[in-house]
Structures are given as C-alpha cells and as structure tokens.
Motif scaffolding. Structure first.
Motif, PDB file in Angstrom:
ATOM      1  N   LEU A   1       0.818  -1.206   0.000  1.00 44.21           N
ATOM      2  CA  LEU A   1       0.000   0.000   0.000  1.00 44.21           C
ATOM      3  C   LEU A   1       0.853   1.259   0.000  1.00 44.21           C
ATOM      4  O   LEU A   1       0.512   2.260  -0.637  1.00 44.21           O
ATOM      5  CB  LEU A   1      -0.945  -0.008   1.198  1.00 44.21           C
ATOM      6  CG  LEU A   1      -1.986  -1.145   1.200  1.00 44.21           C
ATOM      7  CD1 LEU A   1      -2.767  -1.166   2.502  1.00 44.21           C
ATOM      8  CD2 LEU A   1      -2.924  -1.029   0.011  1.00 44.21           C
TER       9      LEU A   1
ATOM     10  N   GLU B   1       1.911   1.892  -3.489  1.00 43.13           N
ATOM     11  CA  GLU B   1       0.837   2.542  -4.244  1.00 43.13           C
ATOM     12  C   GLU B   1       0.799   4.036  -3.941  1.00 43.13           C
ATOM     13  O   GLU B   1       0.639   4.868  -4.840  1.00 43.13           O
ATOM     14  CB  GLU B   1      -0.512   1.896  -3.902  1.00 43.13           C
ATOM     15  CG  GLU B   1      -0.682   0.484  -4.421  1.00 43.13           C
ATOM     16  CD  GLU B   1      -0.643   0.413  -5.936  1.00 43.13           C
ATOM     17  OE1 GLU B   1      -1.168   1.338  -6.592  1.00 43.13           O
ATOM     18  OE2 GLU B   1      -0.090  -0.561  -6.459  1.00 43.13           O
TER      19      GLU B   1
ATOM     20  N   ASP C   1     -10.316   5.193   5.013  1.00 44.55           N
ATOM     21  CA  ASP C   1     -10.417   3.822   5.518  1.00 44.55           C
ATOM     22  C   ASP C   1     -11.856   3.571   5.953  1.00 44.55           C
ATOM     23  O   ASP C   1     -12.362   4.226   6.871  1.00 44.55           O
ATOM     24  CB  ASP C   1      -9.455   3.614   6.690  1.00 44.55           C
ATOM     25  CG  ASP C   1      -9.423   2.162   7.141  1.00 44.55           C
ATOM     26  OD1 ASP C   1      -9.390   1.275   6.258  1.00 44.55           O
ATOM     27  OD2 ASP C   1      -9.428   1.917   8.362  1.00 44.55           O
TER      28      ASP C   1
ATOM     29  N   LEU D   1      -6.432   6.819  -1.917  1.00 44.38           N
ATOM     30  CA  LEU D   1      -6.460   5.398  -1.599  1.00 44.38           C
ATOM     31  C   LEU D   1      -7.629   5.137  -0.664  1.00 44.38           C
ATOM     32  O   LEU D   1      -7.784   5.816   0.357  1.00 44.38           O
ATOM     33  CB  LEU D   1      -5.156   4.947  -0.931  1.00 44.38           C
ATOM     34  CG  LEU D   1      -5.123   3.481  -0.465  1.00 44.38           C
ATOM     35  CD1 LEU D   1      -5.187   2.524  -1.654  1.00 44.38           C
ATOM     36  CD2 LEU D   1      -3.863   3.206   0.363  1.00 44.38           C
TER      37      LEU D   1
ATOM     38  N   THR E   1      -9.197   2.121   1.599  1.00 46.74           N
ATOM     39  CA  THR E   1      -8.909   0.796   2.152  1.00 46.74           C
ATOM     40  C   THR E   1     -10.141   0.269   2.883  1.00 46.74           C
ATOM     41  O   THR E   1     -10.832   1.010   3.584  1.00 46.74           O
ATOM     42  CB  THR E   1      -7.715   0.844   3.129  1.00 46.74           C
ATOM     43  OG1 THR E   1      -7.903   1.924   4.054  1.00 46.74           O
ATOM     44  CG2 THR E   1      -6.412   1.044   2.379  1.00 46.74           C
TER      45      THR E   1
ATOM     46  N   ALA F   1      -8.532  -0.595  -2.243  1.00 46.06           N
ATOM     47  CA  ALA F   1      -7.884  -1.814  -1.746  1.00 46.06           C
ATOM     48  C   ALA F   1      -8.824  -2.526  -0.791  1.00 46.06           C
ATOM     49  O   ALA F   1      -9.182  -1.982   0.261  1.00 46.06           O
ATOM     50  CB  ALA F   1      -6.577  -1.465  -1.047  1.00 46.06           C
TER      51      ALA F   1
ATOM     52  N   VAL G   1      -4.935  -9.146  -0.626  1.00 46.74           N
ATOM     53  CA  VAL G   1      -5.118  -7.737  -0.952  1.00 46.74           C
ATOM     54  C   VAL G   1      -5.567  -7.652  -2.410  1.00 46.74           C
ATOM     55  O   VAL G   1      -4.870  -8.139  -3.307  1.00 46.74           O
ATOM     56  CB  VAL G   1      -3.824  -6.927  -0.776  1.00 46.74           C
ATOM     57  CG1 VAL G   1      -4.067  -5.452  -1.091  1.00 46.74           C
ATOM     58  CG2 VAL G   1      -3.267  -7.093   0.639  1.00 46.74           C
TER      59      VAL G   1
ATOM     60  N   LEU H   1      -6.428  -5.000  -5.303  1.00 47.78           N
ATOM     61  CA  LEU H   1      -6.314  -3.605  -5.696  1.00 47.78           C
ATOM     62  C   LEU H   1      -7.157  -3.384  -6.948  1.00 47.78           C
ATOM     63  O   LEU H   1      -7.126  -4.193  -7.870  1.00 47.78           O
ATOM     64  CB  LEU H   1      -4.866  -3.229  -5.977  1.00 47.78           C
ATOM     65  CG  LEU H   1      -3.879  -3.412  -4.819  1.00 47.78           C
ATOM     66  CD1 LEU H   1      -2.476  -3.000  -5.253  1.00 47.78           C
ATOM     67  CD2 LEU H   1      -4.309  -2.588  -3.599  1.00 47.78           C
TER      68      LEU H   1
END
Length: 263
Positions: A26, A29, A41, A105, A107, A135, A254, A256
């Motif tokens: 991560l 990324e 998140d 990102l 998550t 992700a 994981v 992506l």
C-alpha cells in the motif's frame, strides 16, 4: 444489538493488524500519488489501517458505524494522527469532508462483507481521484480456518450458540461473489490480486480474546453461559497447545482496483 456489541475493547487488544507485506504494498501505491495524499479507511474498526499507514498520507478519514469502535479508534489514533477525521457512520453514507476532496487510496480491511458492495462502489466512483486505488483486504477468521484445533473450537461455539454462524443477534449471510469479481464489475475494473501467505502462532488467551472481538462469538451472545464457555474453551485450547503450538496457516488477500483508464 449491534453485530459487534461488546467487542471493541477486545478488538483493539487481540485483533491482528495488517501484515508488513500489505503495508509495503500500500505504501508503494501511495508513492505513485501526488504530494497531497488522502487515505479513506472504511470500516476502520479500532483504526488499525490508519495506524499502519499514517506516515504515508497527508490527510486521513476513517469511517466506522459502531460507536464503541469509534471511541477505541479515537484513543488509538489521536496520539499518532492528531488531524485524523473520524466519522461515526456507515461506509455507504460517507460524504467528502469538504468541496473538492478526493480520496487517493480507499482501504477496506475485514469489513467489505458487511457492506452494500455495489452501492458503495458506485458512491466511491463519485469521490475517488482519477488515479485513485481501492484496496479490499481480508484473511477469513478462526471460524473459517480448517485445522484440528479450530474445528474443535468451532464445534464448541456451535454447542453454545447454534449451528449457524452468528452475526450479533442475527445469522451471518455469506457472499458468493469473490471480491475481485465484485470490483471488476464496478467502475474500478482493473483488478490485481496479491495473496500473502502467513503462519500464525496463538496462545489460548489470545484465541479467547480474539473470539470476544468477533460478531460470531462476542461475549454478550453467551449470556449467563459465558463463564462456562470460557472455561471449556480454555481447557480445549490448552489441551491442543500441550501437543504443540496453536498454529494457523492463512492467506491474507489484498485486492487492488483502479479505473481501466489508468496507466
């Protein structure tokens, strides 16, 4: 009853964080992103993902529907990330904190199965940056693990709580579509899978604490039988541990996902 009523303290103490290999993936990324990096998140629980990635991002928003989990996340994260924004709401209800905000990102760790996946992904398409990444991560649970000691433990839980896996005061609804397929059917259709093989060693105390952090074996579910369950579970685990360590071989996955237009 919340699916995770009574679990937050045990979740913070006994839930394992994301493995180092996932953190490295991560972070790699994030290194491809602009200097301003925003992490969102979803289903943050007690804040394990932001805690692992906080040095990589300039802005962090963490979303969690359980009030006790939010309190635990606040206690865990404020000393690390004073500027983190905690949102007590469902992932599907999250809205950007200010005009022009875009997530770089997103998550979702050990929580995607609780969400309205298709609806959430449609919303993410409206506020994830063009170069952003989604992700989705997870590694199953001791309920789904298959080895002699977890099989015996699952049978004991079923003896107390019934054959079907619990999800708080309900039963667990299994999702049939693999996460990679769910993501591939969304706006984030460029998908890559990254399995990480792990071998974990548990003590009986850690296993009991972990169980109390779950929706399928939370302490409130056992009612007045909690002391009887804990005594029997401890005896069972000690017997297996006497023959060697309580080992669990697991794959942390994981997934992506990006928009297909990304280079």
């Amino acid at each position: 009853m919340s699916k995770f009523a009574g679990t937050a303290r045990y979740y913070r103490l006994y839930r394992l964080g994301i493995p180092a290999e996932a953190v490295q993936l991560l972070r790699a990324e994030a290194d491809r992103l602009a200097p301003t990096r925003r992490l969102l998140d979803l289903g943050t629980g007690t804040g394990q993902v932001p805690a692992a990635l906080h040095q990589t991002f300039t802005e962090i928003d963490a979303v969690e529907p359980d009030a006790d989990m939010v309190a635990q996340a606040n206690a865990a994260l404020r000393s690390l990330i004073p500027e983190v924004r905690l949102h007590h709401q469902q992932a599907e209800d999250f809205t950007p904190p200010y005009l022009g905000w875009r997530a770089d990102l997103v998550t979702i760790c050990r929580a995607f199965h609780w969400m309205d996946q298709d609806a959430l992904l449609k919303k993410l398409d409206t506020y994830v940056a063009e170069s952003g990444v989604v992700a989705v991560m997870g590694d199953g649970s001791l309920w789904t693990a298959r080895n002699p000691w977890t099989d015996a433990l699952r049978t004991l839980i079923q003896h107390f709580l019934g054959e079907q896996r619990r999800a708080g005061d309900q039963t667990y609804a299994h999702h049939d579509r693999p996460y990679a397929q769910v993501l591939a059917d969304s706006a984030f259709s460029r998908v890559s899978e990254h399995p990480i093989a792990l071998k974990r060693v548990w003590t009986p105390e850690q296993v009991i604490g972990y169980l109390y952090s779950t929706s399928f074996a939370a302490r409130p579910l056992f009612g007045e039988a909690i002391e009887e369950f804990e005594e029997e579970a401890t005896t069972l685990l000690q017997e297996f541990a006497a023959g060697g360590p309580l080992l669990e071989e697991v794959e942390f996955q994981v997934v992506l996902a990006r928009r297909p237009t990304q280079r």
